[in-house]
Design an enzyme around this catalytic site. Structure first.
Site, PDB file in Angstrom:
ATOM      1  N   GLU A 307       0.819  -1.210   0.000  1.00  0.00           N
ATOM      2  CA  GLU A 307       0.000   0.000   0.000  1.00  0.00           C
ATOM      3  C   GLU A 307       0.854   1.262   0.000  1.00  0.00           C
ATOM      4  OE1 GLU A 307      -2.708  -0.538   3.361  1.00  0.00           O
ATOM      5  OE2 GLU A 307      -4.063  -1.643   2.049  1.00  0.00           O
ATOM      6  N   ARG A 340       5.672  -7.722   8.250  1.00  0.00           N
ATOM      7  CA  ARG A 340       4.288  -8.088   7.925  1.00  0.00           C
ATOM      8  C   ARG A 340       4.154  -8.760   6.556  1.00  0.00           C
ATOM      9  NH1 ARG A 340       0.533  -3.835   7.777  1.00  0.00           N
ATOM     10  NH2 ARG A 340      -1.107  -4.855   8.957  1.00  0.00           N
ATOM     11  N   ASP A 381      -8.286  -8.997   4.016  1.00  0.00           N
ATOM     12  CA  ASP A 381      -8.054  -7.867   4.911  1.00  0.00           C
ATOM     13  C   ASP A 381      -9.064  -7.785   6.037  1.00  0.00           C
ATOM     14  OD1 ASP A 381      -7.077  -5.617   6.036  1.00  0.00           O
ATOM     15  OD2 ASP A 381      -7.597  -4.259   4.397  1.00  0.00           O
ATOM     16  N   GLU A 409     -12.576  -2.212  12.124  1.00  0.00           N
ATOM     17  CA  GLU A 409     -12.581  -1.479  10.856  1.00  0.00           C
ATOM     18  C   GLU A 409     -13.702  -1.934   9.921  1.00  0.00           C
ATOM     19  OE1 GLU A 409      -8.896  -1.819   8.686  1.00  0.00           O
ATOM     20  OE2 GLU A 409      -9.703  -0.801   6.926  1.00  0.00           O
ATOM     21  N   TRP A 558      -9.184  -2.436  -4.818  1.00  0.00           N
ATOM     22  CA  TRP A 558      -9.754  -1.610  -3.761  1.00  0.00           C
ATOM     23  C   TRP A 558     -11.249  -1.390  -3.999  1.00  0.00           C
ATOM     24  CZ3 TRP A 558      -5.455   2.721  -3.180  1.00  0.00           C
ATOM     25  CH2 TRP A 558      -4.359   2.167  -2.503  1.00  0.00           C
TER      26      TRP A 558
HETATM   27  O1  GCW Z   1      -7.032  -2.955   6.460  1.00  0.00           O
HETATM   28  C1  GCW Z   1      -6.133  -2.135   5.825  1.00  0.00           C
HETATM   29  C2  GCW Z   1      -6.474  -0.792   6.356  1.00  0.00           C
HETATM   30  C3  GCW Z   1      -5.312   0.150   6.327  1.00  0.00           C
HETATM   31  C4  GCW Z   1      -4.130  -0.535   7.007  1.00  0.00           C
HETATM   32  C5  GCW Z   1      -3.792  -1.802   6.238  1.00  0.00           C
HETATM   33  C6  GCW Z   1      -2.657  -2.590   6.873  1.00  0.00           C
HETATM   34  C7  GCW Z   1      -2.408   0.388   8.367  1.00  0.00           C
HETATM   35  O2  GCW Z   1      -7.553  -0.269   5.625  1.00  0.00           O
HETATM   36  O3  GCW Z   1      -5.693   1.324   6.988  1.00  0.00           O
HETATM   37  O4  GCW Z   1      -3.020   0.297   7.119  1.00  0.00           O
HETATM   38  O5  GCW Z   1      -4.902  -2.628   6.222  1.00  0.00           O
HETATM   39  O6  GCW Z   1      -2.951  -3.539   7.565  1.00  0.00           O
HETATM   40  O7  GCW Z   1      -1.503  -2.263   6.669  1.00  0.00           O
END
Ligand code: GCW
Length: 719
Positions: A307, A340, A381, A409, A558
């Site tokens: 990202e 990560r 996610d 989230e 996205w």
């Molecule tokens: O779920 C997504 C989120 C981002 C987040 C990313 C991640 C910290 O929308 O806000 O960024 O994952 O885990 O890196």
């Protein structure tokens, strides 16, 4: 009017006296013991406490016992000498060695650095109750467990109990920015008051540490994984040091997020290439500097090449080369790198589901021993429900840790009551069939089937400056359950819930039953009204608040349309061999079973299959009808949750009652909004009538599409 003022004054008085339950005290609210036999059993212990040693951890245990004693009995505890009447003995195995038989010694030794034993101990005809660890930290965990057993009225001075954590690093990840905004935070601002540190120490830091230690959480990463290199400057390390010093006696180690491009941003270098000697020197010096201030610093958590975050790929290097450079700098200090696995790249045109395995499987065996790869529970996610991530079981030589998201989230943020533990339990209990035939995700991350010592469970924190810490009172249950599962990933969610309810709402059986049923049904309800049957990523763009199944345009992965793929024929993402074949990344046992749409658990059907609208499910109903029924049943469960809750009026604290009742009303509206918007939208593809049994979706699809939430909380800056 006069009455109203009197009432307001009365409430203000209650709040100032700490009578009203605003949630600040979390599960550490030591209420008077009403059960008289328990009180008779416990009171003498608080009247004769003896510590076998002196150290900063015992000092804070002493403070905790004082708090508890005031709460339980409204009086000061008494600390005695050994020769006086001491009833409650507290110390380490070596401190108590002369009082312990060989069998006790051996039993306690086996519990390791963080384990504890508590139980009756007889000496010279006198009986005592002892809490013993191998280290002060083990003692601390034993004391918190002892206090909890009193709060839940399960304490019994005649029986012994021992326990030790199954996972080495039990960690909170804060996504907190240096300006105190919190990415995906729904409970106010960051509790780290960077501007006023190091001079001003907010008392909240202590209560935060107590809460974590009471659950056995032993590590925290303070800053957002979308990192700012500024935190590595000397002035900020001074601030971090204050927190590390405060947290140390609570057994909590501090980590920071390292921005991969820091050598350029703060080291005046032209590159951040991990093989460049100057870059390596930069990191080594920075790490040495941190350890000078914080000798037990944990290490770095890194989000790289994901990202838009910088990483080794910019220099043609792989994740192992990037992680190992940091690991080499940290190794002399026994620090670690948590790297990560949440990576997916703009350039690679592959199902996003596959990218972590594509990047990490070839690197198995290349990471240094002090690197651990932190893997989200699922491949996309933190969706309301995901099958477990296929990296679990796919690598043998790499240390793998779990990353759960405690902050909601994608699960109702702080307006909805969603107890996440059943979802985590489902992932942890999933069989992986690799590396051993009976392996589960839990057995991989606790090292038992993967044969690893460096083990980790991380949770993205839901904590902020809100008075009750988590925005929604029931967010506390998710923090609590995370800590419990990190200690023992085999625990059962309903038992965890029961304990939390006891600690939060007390002992009334009707209250307990009701709240437990609300909590246990809440996750399935949310899945049903948001993303049933394996649907995923249908939330509004960027803020992820509310439904947005129509989101399209811009970067494909996205958008919602990329994930649901609805068309006139059917719906779902074909991830079998006729599609992206992400399924092929799982063990053959799973791949073959799930590749058949009639065999796959229906909860994952549309995750892996594109299925015709008239496909028959196990109920013999069509997919279209089942989608309708699921959305509708989610709404009905939300209403049921509120009915249940409202029946508790008068049985629980009025402030707690009203807080949750109001939020449940919002939850119902949001559930209806989800159902209406999604069903009306999907109907434009299926062109089928809604099943008879359901409440017909109301509203106007164009209106739902027009809704905008530019000020929803937790939005990423510049996103
Ligand atoms: O779920 C997504 C989120 C981002 C987040 C990313 C991640 C910290 O929308 O806000 O960024 O994952 O885990 O890196």
């Amino acid at each position: 009017m006069k009455n109203r003022i009197v009432l307001i004054l009365f409430f203000t008085f209650l709040i100032s006296q700490g009578f009203s339950k605003d949630g600040y005290k979390l599960w550490l609210d030591y209420q008077p013991i009403e059960n008289s036999s328990l009180s008779n059993e416990v009171k003498p212990l608080f009247g004769g406490i003896y510590f076998f040693g002196k150290n900063p951890t015992y000092d804070l245990i002493q403070k905790e016992l004082e708090l508890a004693s005031w709460g339980f009995f409204n009086r000061e505890p008494e600390f005695k000498n050994l020769n006086q009447e001491s009833h409650l003995w507290i110390g380490t195995r070596s401190e108590l060695s002369q009082f312990l038989g060989l069998d006790h010694q051996a039993k306690i030794k086996d519990l390791g650095d963080e384990g504890y034993w508590r139980g009756p101990l007889n000496h010279n005809g006198e009986s005592h109750y002892a809490i013993i660890g191998n280290t002060p930290k083990g003692v601390l965990y034993g004391v918190f467990d002892f206090l909890r057993s009193i709060q839940t009225e399960t304490f019994d001075s005649t029986t012994e109990k021992s326990d030790s954590p199954k996972i080495k690093l039990r960690m909170l990840n804060h996504w907190d920015n240096l300006d105190r905004t919190v990415e995906r935070g729904y409970a106010g601002f960051s509790i780290w008051d960077w501007h006023r540190l190091p001079g001003y120490v907010d008392p909240r830091y202590i209560d935060y540490a107590r809460a974590n230690a009471s659950l056995g959480i032993n590590a925290v990463s303070l800053t957002n994984v979308n990192a700012n290199a500024w935190v590595l400057r000397e002035d900020f390390i001074e601030k971090v040091k204050v927190l590390a010093d405060l947290f140390r006696p609570y057994g909590i180690q501090v980590f920071l997020t390292a921005r991969f491009s820091a050598p350029i941003e703060m080291g005046n270098l032209e590159t951040a290439d991990p093989l460049d000697p100057e870059v390596r020197k930069f990191w080594k010096e920075r790490v040495d500097l941190i350890y000078k201030e914080i000798p037990d610093f944990g290490g770095f958590l890194v989000k790289a090449n994901s990202e838009g975050q910088p990483g080794p790929h910019e220099y043609g290097r792989n994740h192992a080369e990037g992680a190992n450079m940091l690991a080499e700098a940290l190794a002399p200090h026994e620090g670690i790198v948590i790297w990560r696995a949440f990576v997916y790249s703009h350039e690679i045109d592959e199902d996003r589901h596959k990218q972590a395995n594509l990047e990490f499987e070839p690197l198995d065996g290349k990471f240094l021993d002090n690197v651990i790869i932190q893997v989200k529970n699922g491949a996309i996610d933190f969706q309301p429900r995901e099958p477990f991530h296929p990296l679990f079981g796919a690598v043998e030589k790499t240390n793998l840790g779990m990353e759960f998201q405690i902050t909601q989230e994608y699960l109702g943020q702080a307006t909805q009551l969603v107890y996440l533990s059943p979802m985590w339990e489902e992932v942890l209990q999933s069989p992986t069939y690799r590396p051993t035939s009976n392996a589960t995700v839990a057995s991989i991350i606790d090292g038992s089937s993967s044969n690893k010592n460096l083990t980790l469970m991380a949770g993205v924190s839901n904590i902020g400056t809100d008075r009750n810490w988590t925005g929604h009172l029931f967010g506390q249950a998710n923090w609590y359950a995370f800590g419990k599962l990190a200690w023992d990933p085999y625990l059962n969610s309903s038992e965890i819930a029961k304990e939390w309810i006891d600690l939060t709402f007390g002992q009334n059986p009707e209250v307990q039953r009701n709240i437990s049923s609300i909590m246990q049904s809440s996750h399935e309800a949310a899945v049903n009204y948001m993303t049933p049957l394996g649907l995923h990523h249908l939330m509004g763009r960027s803020h992820h608040y509310g439904p947005g199944p129509w989101v399209e345009g811009g970067r494909a992965d996205w958008t919602s349309v990329y994930y649901h793929r609805a068309d006139s024929q059917g719906i779902g993402f074909d991830r079998t061999s006729t599609g992206s074949n992400a399924l092929g990344q799982y063990a053959p046992e799973i791949a073959s079973n799930w590749s058949n749409p009639n065999q796959i658990p229906e909860k994952f059907l549309l995750w892996f299959h594109h299925v015709p609208w008239d496909f028959k499910l196990k109920s013999r109903r069509t997919l279209w009808d089942e989608i309708g029924l699921h959305y509708d049943s989610g709404v009905k469960s939300a209403r049921e949750m509120k009915r249940n809750w409202d029946s508790l009026e008068g049985l629980i604290d009025a402030e707690q009652f009203s807080h949750v009742s109001q939020l449940l009303a919002i939850q119902i509206q949001e559930a209806e909004w989800w159902r209406n918007a999604c069903l009306l939208y999907f109907q434009t593809f299926s062109n089928l009538p809604f099943p008879e049994e359901i409440e017909k979706p109301k509203g106007d699809l164009e209106y739902f599409k027009s809704l905008r939430f530019p000020f929803a909380p937790g939005i990423r800056p510049n996103w």
